[in-house]
Scaffold this active site. Structure first.
Site, PDB file in Angstrom:
ATOM      1  N   ASP A 224       0.772  -1.067  -0.078  1.00 25.06           N
ATOM      2  CA  ASP A 224       0.014   0.029   0.258  1.00 25.06           C
ATOM      3  C   ASP A 224       1.125   1.128  -0.179  1.00 25.06           C
ATOM      4  O   ASP A 224       1.658   1.416   0.928  1.00 25.06           O
ATOM      5  CB  ASP A 224      -0.844   0.049   1.279  1.00 25.06           C
ATOM      6  N   ASP A 379     -13.885  -4.499  -1.671  1.00 26.25           N
ATOM      7  CA  ASP A 379     -13.499  -4.270  -0.403  1.00 26.25           C
ATOM      8  C   ASP A 379     -14.889  -4.435   0.383  1.00 26.25           C
ATOM      9  O   ASP A 379     -15.481  -3.396   0.773  1.00 26.25           O
ATOM     10  CB  ASP A 379     -13.018  -2.920   0.069  1.00 26.25           C
TER      11      ASP A 379
END
Length: 523
Positions: A224, A379
């Site tokens: 990330d 998600d």
């Protein structure tokens, strides 16, 4: 000097970097004359057969390429560069190939996931210079939905097993082509490329060779990436998507350095998720483009990039399409792009209208680069309900009851880094994205993110059952046995982790050593 035929689609930067890492120079084809004057040609292809052939014809490269191949000079085709040698493809009815090798290109019709993505072995059928100093047991990286079916058995160089046995490499004289990607196959792939470019290599048949092959489960390292408060790009990690600790962005290292470390440790793929967003950058100045360029110089496994794959207008008023953004990522070294929040909005619009527009980011990118290049990142979070008919979404009976003892739940999709829930479930989203052209699902779980409690097995199973494309399990890995659990209790093709790798709590090599002998892996 190696001449590279770049027809303008897919990631050729990694091929160039791989060849240059061997001490060779690369000349990019700009005209048919370059092909006719070449000593050795490498033809990498990614995307759709019909689009490839249209571009080759438009650029006037078909006849020079046929003439070069007819002269029996050294040629290495990769993926579509293999398929182009055949008469035609089921992917593009009416579009003729080069017709150098008699036969056709067929689509997989299997109960297994398609595309065939990952590291598989090759059964070597005859000696070739490209196998010099290989053991014969190596795995190479595949990503394709179509395979070649030559009429001449003597042209078969290698076969691979995926449901059925298919031809994964051909050789006729100095014409060699592989379905797998040497430039994405680590040290074994670099050795194979070295054998091709060097004149001194002799035909070699490793002993023993594999009688059959197996697809490996993939271990993926995820980075990330975002700007910290000082404006530097850093690798961070969230706790249920919160990346701040004591007010500051967690800094777990620099993306280029960490990617290099994971390559050395044996990661099968590396994924970058750009969670900073585009802000107002002109596309050519996007920091992640430079990260990809640097990483692809030394990391020879597949690279995925997510974040900002959408239409946008920069501070100068220049409008960019999602296809343009994706293309720039591919040209910078990415093999796949990942679409997250925008996939939810695309699916909502598709379900509302009842038709596919053909203009969404998923559809446009898949049309040009092939569905194997499009990953959809989902998600979801659990929403507990009292009964199966409490909502219109697919509901499962869970072994982990809710706070009020609820025995049922559904998985609500979110956008904006998990901050906003939408009235759509993970199963519907995954199915619709597959229909729109996505080739792989990256399945996260907000409830498990950063918890180290293991993957959400129930979520993975319900989504994996709903789609026929590969699924990457993500969120929750904390121990080596979590990887074994996800590979033995679900049919997920790969598992992704971040924090435990960044902090060296569970190194990739440790995961693979633990899995060895229990599930098929690449060592």
């Amino acid at each position: 000097m190696i001449t590279l035929l770049d027809y303008g689609a897919g990631n050729v930067r990694s091929v160039i970097n791989a060849i240059e890492s061997l001490g060779e120079t690369v000349k990019i084809v700009s005209s048919g004359a370059d092909i006719l004057a070449a000593e050795k040609i490498v033809f990498p292809g990614v995307g759709a057969f019909g689009n490839m052939m249209r571009i080759l014809h438009r650029k006037g490269l078909v006849e020079p390429l046929k003439a070069y191949l007819g002269s029996n000079r050294p040629f290495l085709g990769i993926c579509l560069g293999l398929q182009a040698l055949f008469d035609n493809s089921e992917e593009a009815p009416g579009s003729e190939g080069l017709g150098i090798i008699p036969g056709v290109v067929k689509r997989f019709t299997l109960e297994l996931a398609v595309p065939h993505i990952g590291w598989n072995g090759i059964s070597i059928r005859k000696p070739s210079k490209i196998f010099d100093q290989l053991e014969g047991s190596e795995k190479f990286y595949f990503v394709h939905s179509y395979y070649v079916a030559p009429l001449d058995a003597s042209a078969v160089l290698t076969t691979t097993d995926y449901g059925n046995r298919f031809v994964s490499g051909i050789q006729r004289g100095n014409i060699i082509a592989t379905q797998f990607h040497p430039e994405k196959s680590g040290r074994a792939g670099l050795r194979l490329l070295k054998n091709f470019v060097e004149s001194g290599s002799r035909p070699f048949l490793p002993a023993p060779t594999l009688n059959s092959t197996r697809l490996a489960k993939r271990i993926i390292a995820c980075l990330d990436v975002r700007s910290n408060d000082q404006g530097d790009l850093v690798v961070t990690k969230g706790d249920r998507y919160d990346v701040r600790e004591k007010g500051a962005v967690r800094n777990l290292g620099r993306p280029v350095e960490l990617a290099g470390r994971y390559y050395e440790e044996g990661a099968d793929e590396i994924t970058f998720l750009n969670i900073t967003g585009f802000r107002d950058f002109p596309l050519e100045d996007m920091p992640m483009l430079e990260v990809l360029k640097q990483v692809s110089r030394t990391v020879f496994v597949p690279l995925t990039i997510g974040g900002g794959i959408r239409n946008y207008t920069d501070k100068n008023g220049r409008r960019y399409s999602a296809l343009e953004v994706a293309s720039e990522y591919f040209r910078s070294g990415a093999d796949k792009v990942s679409i997250g929040s925008d996939a939810v909005l695309i699916v909502e619009e598709c379900l509302k209208s009842g038709v596919k527009s053909g203009l969404s980011a998923i559809e446009e990118i898949a049309c040009v680069y092939g569905n194997q290049a499009v990953v959809v990142s989902i998600d979801p979070r659990r929403v507990y309900v009292a009964s199966p008919d409490a909502v219109r979404h697919p509901v499962i009976e869970t072994r982990r009851p809710g706070p009020e003892g609820e025995r049922y739940c559904w998985y609500q999709c979110t956008i904006k880094g998990g901050r906003e829930g939408r009235d759509i479930d993970a199963v519907t989203l995954a199915r619709t994205c597959e229909d729109l052209g996505a080739g792989e699902i990256l399945l996260n779980c907000i409830d498990r993110d950063g918890t180290r409690l293991g993957f959400d097995i129930e979520l993975i199973n319900v989504v994996k059952t709903a789609v026929s494309i590969p699924v990457i399990a993500s969120s929750g890995a904390g121990r080596t046995d979590h990887f074994l659990e996800v590979f033995t209790k679900t049919a997920a093709e790969s598992a992704l982790a971040a924090g435990i790798f960044h902090r060296r709590e569970v190194p990739i090599a440790t995961v693979k050593k633990f899995l060895q002998g229990k599930v098929e892996i690449r060592l």
